[in-house]
Design an enzyme around this catalytic site. Structure first.
Site, PDB file in Angstrom:
ATOM      1  N   SER A 174       6.102  92.235  -0.017  1.00  0.00           N
ATOM      2  CA  SER A 174       5.376  93.341   0.075  1.00  0.00           C
ATOM      3  C   SER A 174       4.956  94.008  -0.974  1.00  0.00           C
ATOM      4  CB  SER A 174       5.912  94.275   1.169  1.00  0.00           C
ATOM      5  OG  SER A 174       5.127  95.061   1.729  1.00  0.00           O
ATOM      6  N   ASP A 328       0.023  90.168  10.318  1.00  0.00           N
ATOM      7  CA  ASP A 328       0.084  90.857   9.152  1.00  0.00           C
ATOM      8  C   ASP A 328      -1.113  91.433   8.480  1.00  0.00           C
ATOM      9  OD1 ASP A 328       0.969  91.908   6.644  1.00  0.00           O
ATOM     10  OD2 ASP A 328       1.844  90.179   5.975  1.00  0.00           O
ATOM     11  N   HIS A 358       4.766  91.211   9.602  1.00  0.00           N
ATOM     12  CA  HIS A 358       4.921  91.854   8.111  1.00  0.00           C
ATOM     13  C   HIS A 358       6.544  92.323   8.070  1.00  0.00           C
ATOM     14  CE1 HIS A 358       3.915  93.070   4.100  1.00  0.00           C
ATOM     15  NE2 HIS A 358       4.704  94.178   4.416  1.00  0.00           N
TER      16      HIS A 358
END
Ligand SMILES: *[C@@H]1O[C@H](CO)[C@@H](O)[C@H](O)[C@H]1NC(C)=O
Ligand SMILES: *[C@@H]1O[C@H](CO)[C@@H](O)[C@H](O)[C@H]1NC(C)=O
Length: 384
Positions: A174, A328, A358
């Protein structure tokens, strides 16, 4: 029906509505997912509410939640864990206890798997504790990671930790994937750094700031683990607490005309494979005033948005592993980076998780987390 019954019914219906999240058929643990999504929704709503009441900054609530999950550096039978500083940046070092005949590989990361990786790969793992928003803004985070990496990539330091200079990788998930990609680009062009990275692994990374309306943003705009509104908030908080940037980014009206040449690097019409473009029509993002970009030039800086680098800067990057998830908003950031790296002649392994969302790797207890972890560590084990 009495008033009580009606009220109870109403609460029940509202509760079910709150908990209910439409979930793709392919998810293997739908109830578990729904429960987790409800927790995320609740923390987010509380944060928004606390902010509106003026109790606390939105990002501080997130930090509070994160720090409640933190554990102090604890060694166990397999791994010795210690905290130290590299170039004044706080880092955590994980060193396997077993005797090693040869020099070890090292893994410089900004993600969550440190302990298990140290043990499974018999690697020295460094985890940086870079400073966070809302107190600190770009480029502090980038510089923390970069300065600590540079400190580590020195012959004398590697000797101290028994690390093989030819087997050093970097990784992150991320926001950490953003930093890993950004420092990898800078380090290959830094004449002061003689020791180079062997691999970079980017786990559902955030890589671009220009187009918040990519197909993946449109398709997953309300997906609970990372809705578009939250992602845009995170991006804008990286640069400033001024909410006008957030609003402009949300409506894709933040890029000034003079930067329009950068749109080619995030052009999903040319960079996404056909199956990810289905049902979408490409419109170039519209322009905004140059005022925001003058105030917050960070959002068009390649150290914040590594996808905006031109091909010459990508050319020498190390062997790359990218994980993207179907559900995501950041999916297309990762896929477009894969295309751009391949076009620039970089060797890339792309692992697209069809039933992924995600953050999947960090949801312990979920089958999908173990599956992704296993694929990821197998790749590292073979290639680092
Ligand atoms: C130590 O490593 C062994 C073998 O990999 C494993 O079975 C054990 O669970 C590990 N211990 C801890 C505390 O993680
Ligand atoms: C994006 O790509 C499409 C198709 O390759 C092309 O027609 C269009 O001009 C490109 N736009 C930008 C802004 O690069």
């Amino acid at each position: 029906m009495g008033t009580k019954t009606v009220l109870l019914l109403l609460v029940g219906v509202l509760g079910a509505y709150y908990v209910y999240t439409p979930i793709p058929d392919s998810f293997e643990e739908p109830w578990r997912f729904m429960w987790m999504a409800t927790q995320i929704k609740t923390v987010t709503n509380l944060a928004v509410f606390a902010e509106q009441l003026g109790i606390s900054h939105f990002m501080d609530i997130g930090m509070l939640y994160m720090s409640s999950q933190e554990v102090p550096p604890t060694s166990d039978e397999n791994v010795t864990v210690m905290e130290t500083t590299f170039n004044n940046v706080l880092v955590r070092v994980y060193i396997p206890n077993r005797k090693s005949e040869a020099l070890r590989r090292a893994w410089f990361n900004t993600d969550i798997l440190s302990r298990r990786t140290a043990n499974r790969l018999d690697a020295v793992v460094i985890s940086t504790n870079y400073r966070l928003a809302p107190k600190y803004h770009f480029p502090i985070q980038f510089e923390d990671v970069y300065n600590s990496l540079k400190w580590f990539l020195r012959q004398d330091i590697l000797e101290k930790y028994g690390v093989d200079p030819k087997r050093i990788g970097i990784s992150g998930d991320s926001a950490g994937g953003n930093l890993a990609a950004a420092v990898s680009q800078q380090v290959i062009n830094d004449p002061d750094v003689k020791i180079k990275l062997k691999t970079q692994s980017l786990i559902y990374p955030a890589l671009q700031t220009l187009d918040m309306n990519l197909p993946s943003f449109q398709e997953n705009s309300h997906f609970p683990t990372l809705p578009k509104s939250l992602m845009v908030r995170f991006w804008s908080e990286y640069f400033t607490t001024d909410r006008t940037l957030e609003e402009a980014m949300f409506f894709n009206q933040h890029v000034p005309e003079k930067s329009s040449h950068l749109f080619q690097f995030v052009n999903w019409s040319s960079l996404l494979p056909e199956n990810f473009k289905k049902g979408h029509f490409y419109n170039s993002p519209t322009h905004g005033s140059s005022e925001l970009a003058n105030k917050y030039p960070g959002f068009i800086d390649v150290r914040a948005a590594p996808l905006l680098s031109d091909d010459s800067k990508l050319h020498g990057l190390p062997l790359t592993y990218v994980i993207t998830c179907q559900y995501d908003v950041l999916r297309d950031d990762g896929i477009m980076y894969v295309s751009r790296l391949q076009n620039a002649g970089v060797r890339v392994t792309h692992n697209h998780i069809e039933d992924g969302f995600h953050g999947a790797l960090s949801y312990y207890g979920f089958k999908i987390a173990y599956r992704i972890e296993d694929q990821y560590l197998s790749w590292l084990s073979k290639n680092l």
